[in-house]
Design a protein around this motif. Structure first.
Motif, PDB file in Angstrom:
ATOM      1  N   GLU A 193       6.194  -6.776   2.678  1.00 45.46           N
ATOM      2  CA  GLU A 193       6.743  -6.566   1.340  1.00 45.46           C
ATOM      3  C   GLU A 193       7.234  -7.862   0.717  1.00 45.46           C
ATOM      4  O   GLU A 193       8.516  -7.959   1.189  1.00 45.46           O
ATOM      5  N   LEU A 194       6.769  -8.459  -0.139  1.00 46.17           N
ATOM      6  CA  LEU A 194       7.461  -9.834  -0.431  1.00 46.17           C
ATOM      7  C   LEU A 194       8.271  -9.159  -1.744  1.00 46.17           C
ATOM      8  O   LEU A 194       9.567  -9.795  -2.055  1.00 46.17           O
ATOM      9  N   ASP A 195       7.763  -8.668  -2.841  1.00 44.37           N
ATOM     10  CA  ASP A 195       8.413  -8.177  -3.797  1.00 44.37           C
ATOM     11  C   ASP A 195       7.739  -6.963  -4.594  1.00 44.37           C
ATOM     12  O   ASP A 195       6.543  -7.140  -4.829  1.00 44.37           O
ATOM     13  N   ALA A 196       8.614  -5.847  -4.705  1.00 39.68           N
ATOM     14  CA  ALA A 196       8.019  -4.595  -5.289  1.00 39.68           C
ATOM     15  C   ALA A 196       8.813  -4.312  -6.406  1.00 39.68           C
ATOM     16  O   ALA A 196       9.183  -2.992  -6.725  1.00 39.68           O
ATOM     17  N   THR A 197       9.021  -5.126  -7.459  1.00 35.82           N
ATOM     18  CA  THR A 197       9.498  -4.924  -8.628  1.00 35.82           C
ATOM     19  C   THR A 197       8.949  -3.858  -9.191  1.00 35.82           C
ATOM     20  O   THR A 197       9.589  -2.941  -9.671  1.00 35.82           O
ATOM     21  N   ASP A 198       7.630  -3.945  -9.233  1.00 41.50           N
ATOM     22  CA  ASP A 198       6.780  -2.823  -9.764  1.00 41.50           C
ATOM     23  C   ASP A 198       6.076  -2.072  -8.352  1.00 41.50           C
ATOM     24  O   ASP A 198       5.263  -2.508  -7.796  1.00 41.50           O
ATOM     25  N   PRO A 199       6.740  -0.924  -7.990  1.00 42.48           N
ATOM     26  CA  PRO A 199       6.492  -0.160  -6.585  1.00 42.48           C
ATOM     27  C   PRO A 199       5.056   0.087  -6.559  1.00 42.48           C
ATOM     28  O   PRO A 199       4.387   0.428  -5.341  1.00 42.48           O
ATOM     29  N   GLN A 200       4.215   0.107  -7.718  1.00 35.75           N
ATOM     30  CA  GLN A 200       2.954   0.747  -7.798  1.00 35.75           C
ATOM     31  C   GLN A 200       2.261  -0.781  -7.446  1.00 35.75           C
ATOM     32  O   GLN A 200       0.898  -0.385  -7.152  1.00 35.75           O
ATOM     33  N   TRP A 234      -0.867  -6.292  -4.280  1.00 31.94           N
ATOM     34  CA  TRP A 234      -1.499  -4.933  -3.852  1.00 31.94           C
ATOM     35  C   TRP A 234      -1.250  -3.784  -4.589  1.00 31.94           C
ATOM     36  O   TRP A 234      -0.187  -3.627  -5.255  1.00 31.94           O
ATOM     37  N   SER A 235      -2.205  -2.880  -4.808  1.00 30.74           N
ATOM     38  CA  SER A 235      -1.880  -1.624  -5.301  1.00 30.74           C
ATOM     39  C   SER A 235      -1.452  -0.611  -4.296  1.00 30.74           C
ATOM     40  O   SER A 235      -1.750  -0.787  -3.181  1.00 30.74           O
ATOM     41  N   ALA A 236      -0.393   0.399  -4.865  1.00 29.93           N
ATOM     42  CA  ALA A 236      -0.226   1.268  -3.740  1.00 29.93           C
ATOM     43  C   ALA A 236      -1.220   2.069  -3.365  1.00 29.93           C
ATOM     44  O   ALA A 236      -1.134   2.683  -2.195  1.00 29.93           O
ATOM     45  N   GLU A 237      -2.222   2.206  -4.232  1.00 27.57           N
ATOM     46  CA  GLU A 237      -3.336   3.047  -3.961  1.00 27.57           C
ATOM     47  C   GLU A 237      -3.926   2.518  -2.479  1.00 27.57           C
ATOM     48  O   GLU A 237      -4.396   3.251  -1.678  1.00 27.57           O
ATOM     49  N   ARG A 238      -4.149   1.081  -2.691  1.00 28.42           N
ATOM     50  CA  ARG A 238      -4.766   0.708  -1.543  1.00 28.42           C
ATOM     51  C   ARG A 238      -3.894   0.623  -0.409  1.00 28.42           C
ATOM     52  O   ARG A 238      -4.380   0.915   0.840  1.00 28.42           O
ATOM     53  N   GLU A 242      -4.974   1.982   3.208  1.00 33.90           N
ATOM     54  CA  GLU A 242      -4.977   1.170   4.568  1.00 33.90           C
ATOM     55  C   GLU A 242      -3.725   1.836   5.398  1.00 33.90           C
ATOM     56  O   GLU A 242      -4.166   1.493   6.700  1.00 33.90           O
ATOM     57  N   ASN A 243      -2.896   2.510   5.093  1.00 32.38           N
ATOM     58  CA  ASN A 243      -2.001   3.265   5.867  1.00 32.38           C
ATOM     59  C   ASN A 243      -1.280   2.416   6.876  1.00 32.38           C
ATOM     60  O   ASN A 243      -1.605   2.772   8.106  1.00 32.38           O
ATOM     61  N   PRO A 244      -0.671   1.224   6.691  1.00 35.68           N
ATOM     62  CA  PRO A 244      -0.179   0.520   7.691  1.00 35.68           C
ATOM     63  C   PRO A 244       0.980   1.259   8.703  1.00 35.68           C
ATOM     64  O   PRO A 244       1.584   2.194   8.080  1.00 35.68           O
ATOM     65  N   GLN A 245       1.003   0.926   9.919  1.00 37.70           N
ATOM     66  CA  GLN A 245       1.934   1.499  10.805  1.00 37.70           C
ATOM     67  C   GLN A 245       3.508   0.831  10.667  1.00 37.70           C
ATOM     68  O   GLN A 245       4.436   1.586  11.086  1.00 37.70           O
ATOM     69  N   VAL A 246       3.309  -0.172  10.110  1.00 40.39           N
ATOM     70  CA  VAL A 246       4.811  -0.863  10.037  1.00 40.39           C
ATOM     71  C   VAL A 246       4.844  -1.530   8.675  1.00 40.39           C
ATOM     72  O   VAL A 246       3.906  -2.208   8.295  1.00 40.39           O
ATOM     73  N   ILE A 247       5.994  -1.397   8.042  1.00 38.56           N
ATOM     74  CA  ILE A 247       6.186  -2.146   6.794  1.00 38.56           C
ATOM     75  C   ILE A 247       7.523  -3.051   6.909  1.00 38.56           C
ATOM     76  O   ILE A 247       8.829  -2.293   7.380  1.00 38.56           O
ATOM     77  N   ILE A 248       7.251  -3.943   6.715  1.00 45.10           N
ATOM     78  CA  ILE A 248       8.562  -5.053   6.715  1.00 45.10           C
ATOM     79  C   ILE A 248       9.307  -5.412   5.340  1.00 45.10           C
ATOM     80  O   ILE A 248       8.257  -5.749   4.535  1.00 45.10           O
TER      81      ILE A 248
ATOM     82  N   GLY B  26      -8.898   3.939 -10.820  1.00 49.78           N
ATOM     83  CA  GLY B  26      -7.629   3.187 -10.636  1.00 49.78           C
ATOM     84  C   GLY B  26      -8.023   2.141  -9.433  1.00 49.78           C
ATOM     85  O   GLY B  26      -9.434   1.846  -9.555  1.00 49.78           O
ATOM     86  N   ALA B  27      -7.170   1.526  -8.878  1.00 48.28           N
ATOM     87  CA  ALA B  27      -7.486   0.354  -7.905  1.00 48.28           C
ATOM     88  C   ALA B  27      -8.386   0.898  -6.909  1.00 48.28           C
ATOM     89  O   ALA B  27      -9.129  -0.037  -6.277  1.00 48.28           O
ATOM     90  N   GLU B  28      -8.270   2.116  -6.327  1.00 43.61           N
ATOM     91  CA  GLU B  28      -9.063   2.571  -5.311  1.00 43.61           C
ATOM     92  C   GLU B  28     -10.091   3.798  -5.907  1.00 43.61           C
ATOM     93  O   GLU B  28      -9.665   4.297  -6.833  1.00 43.61           O
ATOM     94  N   TRP B  29     -11.401   3.519  -5.356  1.00 45.77           N
ATOM     95  CA  TRP B  29     -12.581   4.379  -5.943  1.00 45.77           C
ATOM     96  C   TRP B  29     -12.304   5.936  -5.342  1.00 45.77           C
ATOM     97  O   TRP B  29     -12.348   6.130  -4.123  1.00 45.77           O
ATOM     98  N   ILE B  30     -12.159   6.832  -6.087  1.00 43.80           N
ATOM     99  CA  ILE B  30     -11.942   8.087  -5.545  1.00 43.80           C
ATOM    100  C   ILE B  30     -13.134   8.949  -6.608  1.00 43.80           C
ATOM    101  O   ILE B  30     -13.034   8.856  -7.916  1.00 43.80           O
ATOM    102  N   PRO B  31     -14.152   9.581  -5.829  1.00 44.51           N
ATOM    103  CA  PRO B  31     -15.452   9.913  -6.746  1.00 44.51           C
ATOM    104  C   PRO B  31     -14.913  11.079  -7.753  1.00 44.51           C
ATOM    105  O   PRO B  31     -13.997  11.935  -7.358  1.00 44.51           O
ATOM    106  N   PRO B  32     -15.361  11.193  -9.026  1.00 47.63           N
ATOM    107  CA  PRO B  32     -14.837  11.966 -10.021  1.00 47.63           C
ATOM    108  C   PRO B  32     -14.673  13.499  -9.629  1.00 47.63           C
ATOM    109  O   PRO B  32     -13.844  14.125  -9.953  1.00 47.63           O
ATOM    110  N   LEU B  33     -15.894  13.727  -8.964  1.00 54.07           N
ATOM    111  CA  LEU B  33     -15.811  15.401  -8.569  1.00 54.07           C
ATOM    112  C   LEU B  33     -14.573  15.518  -7.529  1.00 54.07           C
ATOM    113  O   LEU B  33     -13.985  16.695  -7.632  1.00 54.07           O
TER     114      LEU B  33
END
Lengths: 311, 340
Positions: A193-200, A234-238, A242-248, B26-33
């Motif tokens: 993580e370089l900068d999470a001013t916007d954590p999303q 990156w988006s928090a959604e992504r 991706e579910n990383p094992q380590v966050i620096i 959103g940034a990641e696709w989730i099917p509407p259903l």
């Protein structure tokens, strides 16, 4: 990164040039023996004094290299960012970034200004317009590139022997880390993580830079290694997917802590957060391409493979 | 255009649709259903260890608070914009242009630099400081721009620019006092530092909802004020008190919107105009409809920002500027044509 590659090539060319010219050694403090043309990181041929006796070092990476090879005594001015090693702080500072104090720089009467890549080519031109000898040192992206920068600064300052010693030490420490993590069974996925001013939408380090190199050499897999940008957002959604094992946490100096990362909405689900593998990190160790990059590599390797450093 | 019969139905449908789309896309696709299943299943689905749980977390912890905050802020900007336009009897008034938003940003920036945005004290102090900054700047603009009894377009725009630039300069100064704040500053001045969590939402929702309730309940006062101060007095209105009440409420709403999301321009300008064009100029309709449509527009702009890849680095205020600035130019030209 093309600029890094160019810098490495330029540095390699310089080493050859130095051999061809057979530069004689001189005592620090003595007047320069003469001048010669050396190609800098912008691909320009710069007429530099050999060796430089009054150096203005603008850019912390160069300053740290200069002190590490025993050329700290030849530094007469520095930029504000150059706060390491501790001895550097007693040297007059002349501003930094876009507010670099040109007049104060001129007043320190340097015979060579070493500019790091954090300064723009336009600023190098401004230095030359002020009748200073400006030499641009490109950022390395590999430890080989770092070593050639060390060699370059060694020959510019007349400290070739110390530079060679530092190069060897860098090489052997990198080698030692490689041997320790070589046998590790897993290569954890890492989000830097370089900068999470916007954590999303946190910023991270993609391919091509030193952070990516360090993660790989430390036995990890950068989740953003396949991105198409060097510093993607990156988006928090992504990140959740991706579910990383380590966050620096590279933005630790801006007050981000593992606790504050844990408290972010939704982040509690990420494996790194669940397993307590969110680590604060001194960003200076990876963002300044100087000798402490090896410290950064060792620190990173300890975080990714604590088992390999036990005992 | 002839006013349509029932203006609320299409507006509420629009808001509902943009809210659902904001949660679904959103940034990641989730099917509407699957999104529908997650919404019906409740937030505890996030506890599921598999990919279904990941998607539930994305919907419940990331998208939903963001959508709620964007809807609140959009409603605040639309509703307060309509109120300011009525109050100043000037169609170019908007929280951004008349200094409220820059002033609120300045107040919020000072509070954030002193306190840090996500502390408990910060949740109380940031909106309060934003309100203080907003009210100071809007009164300054009003005093500077007022000529006799009216507030002409040119002086309003000029006073707004001057006060806004001064506020933004101070905000930049304050933010840069703290090292490493450039990114935060840029985002804040363009409406990008969203604290999209329930804490900030709870902190500003009472001000926004309370202030909007006042504006909607007393919207008829705006209609009376359109006759001019003298006429309004003759109609039995305590003009000064009415203005104070409405300016206070509108500024509270706009400042709360800025407090945690930053400065988002043009929503408060564009929305009341479109509503006026479609459903007429009466404020009893204009204020509530602008509130609903403001929420819908900002949700839409935020959706664009999140879903269009090349906008991913862009704060939502830049998106609204892309949409709103050309509209502003159109209004200025029309204004000029009417006067010549």
């Amino acid at each position: 990164m093309t600029r890094g590659a160019r810098g490495a090539r330029a540095a390699a060319g310089l080493v050859l040039l130095a051999i061809a010219c057979d530069v004689r050694h001189s005592e620090p403090g003595a007047p320069p023996l003469g001048r010669k043309a050396v190609q800098d990181g912008l691909g320009r041929s710069v007429d530099v004094p050999v060796p430089a006796q009054r150096i203005a070092s603008v850019g912390p990476s160069n300053t740290e290299i200069l002190f590490a090879i025993g050329a700290g005594g030849q530094v007469v001015a520095r930029d504000d960012f150059s706060d390491q090693p501790a001895e550097a702080r007693s040297i007059p500072a002349v501003g930094s970034g876009t507010s670099l104090g040109l007049e104060r720089l001129v007043a320190s009467r340097p015979d060579l200004v070493l500019a790091a890549e954090i300064y723009a080519p336009e600023q190098v031109r401004a230095l030359e317009n002020a009748l200073l000898t400006a030499f641009f040192v490109a950022n390395p992206t590999t430890f080989e590139g770092l070593a050639s920068n060390v060699g370059l600064l060694g020959s510019l300052t007349g400290h070739e022997a110390e530079a060679t010693k530092l190069q060897r030490s860098i090489q052997s420490r990198v080698q030692a880390v490689a041997e320790r993590v070589h046998n590790a069974e897993d290569r954890p996925t890492v989000f830097y993580e370089l900068d999470a001013t916007d954590p999303q939408q946190p910023w991270t380090a993609g391919p091509g830079g030193f952070i990516n190199t360090l993660i790989t050499l430390a036995g990890g897999r950068n989740v953003a290694a396949g991105d198409d940008q060097p510093f993607p957002r990156w988006s928090a959604e992504r990140l959740l997917r991706e579910n990383p094992q380590v966050i620096i946490v590279g933005d630790a100096k801006y007050g981000v802590t593992p606790d504050s990362v844990r408290a972010r909405a939704g982040w509690g689900r990420i494996a790194a957060v669940r397993d307590g593998r969110v680590h604060s990190f001194d960003d200076d160790l990876v963002s300044r391409p100087g000798p402490r990059l090896v410290d950064g590599l060792e620190a990173m390797a300890r975080l990714l493979h604590p088992e390999a450093f036990r005992g | 255009m002839k006013p349509l019969r029932s203006p609320y139905t299409p507006c509420i449908l629009l808001l509902g649709a943009s809210f659902l789309l904001s949660v679904a896309i959103g940034a990641e696709w989730i099917p509407p259903l699957r999104v529908a299943r997650i919404l019906l299943g409740g937030p505890w689905l996030s506890g599921d260890p598999g990919p279904e749980g990941t998607d539930a977390t994305i919907v419940w912890s990331l998208r939903l608070p963001r959508a709620v905050l964007m809807a609140l802020v959009g409603a605040a900007l639309g509703g307060s914009g309509a109120a300011y336009q009525g109050l100043l009897r000037n169609p170019l008034a908007d929280p951004y242009l008349i200094g409220v938003a820059p002033g609120a940003a300045l107040g919020a920036a000072i509070a954030m630099v002193v306190l840090g945005p996500a502390s408990m004290l910060g949740y109380l102090a940031v909106p309060a400081a934003a309100f203080a900054g907003g009210i100071v700047m809007v009164l300054a603009v009003y005093r500077i721009a007022r000529v006799g009894e009216t507030v002409p377009v040119t002086t309003l725009v000029l006073a707004g620019i001057a006060v806004g630039a001064f506020s933004n300069g101070l905000t930049t100064f304050v933010m840069l006092l703290k090292k490493g704040q450039v990114e935060r500053l840029m985002l804040f001045l363009w409406g990008g530092v969203g604290l999209f969590e329930w804490g900030p939402i709870a902190a500003i929702a009472p001000y926004i909802l309370g202030g909007l309730a006042v504006l909607i309940l007393f919207a008829r006062l705006l209609d009376v004020l359109q006759f001019g101060d003298e006429q309004a007095v003759q109609l039995g209105l305590d003009v000064e008190r009415a203005k104070l009440l409405l300016i206070g409420a509108a500024t509270l709403v706009a400042a709360a919107a800025v407090a945690f999301v930053g400065v988002i321009g043009f929503v408060g300008l564009v929305v009341p105009h479109v509503v006026r064009l479609v459903w007429g100029a009466g404020h009893r309709r204009l204020v509530p409809l602008s509130t609903i449509c403001g929420a819908a527009l900002l949700l839409g702009a935020d959706l664009l920002q999140r879903a269009v890849p090349w906008l991913s680095r862009t704060p939502v205020g830049v998106v609204t500027a892309f949409l709103g600035a050309p509209f502003f130019v159109y209004l200025l030209r029309r204004e000029r044509a009417e006067h010549s």
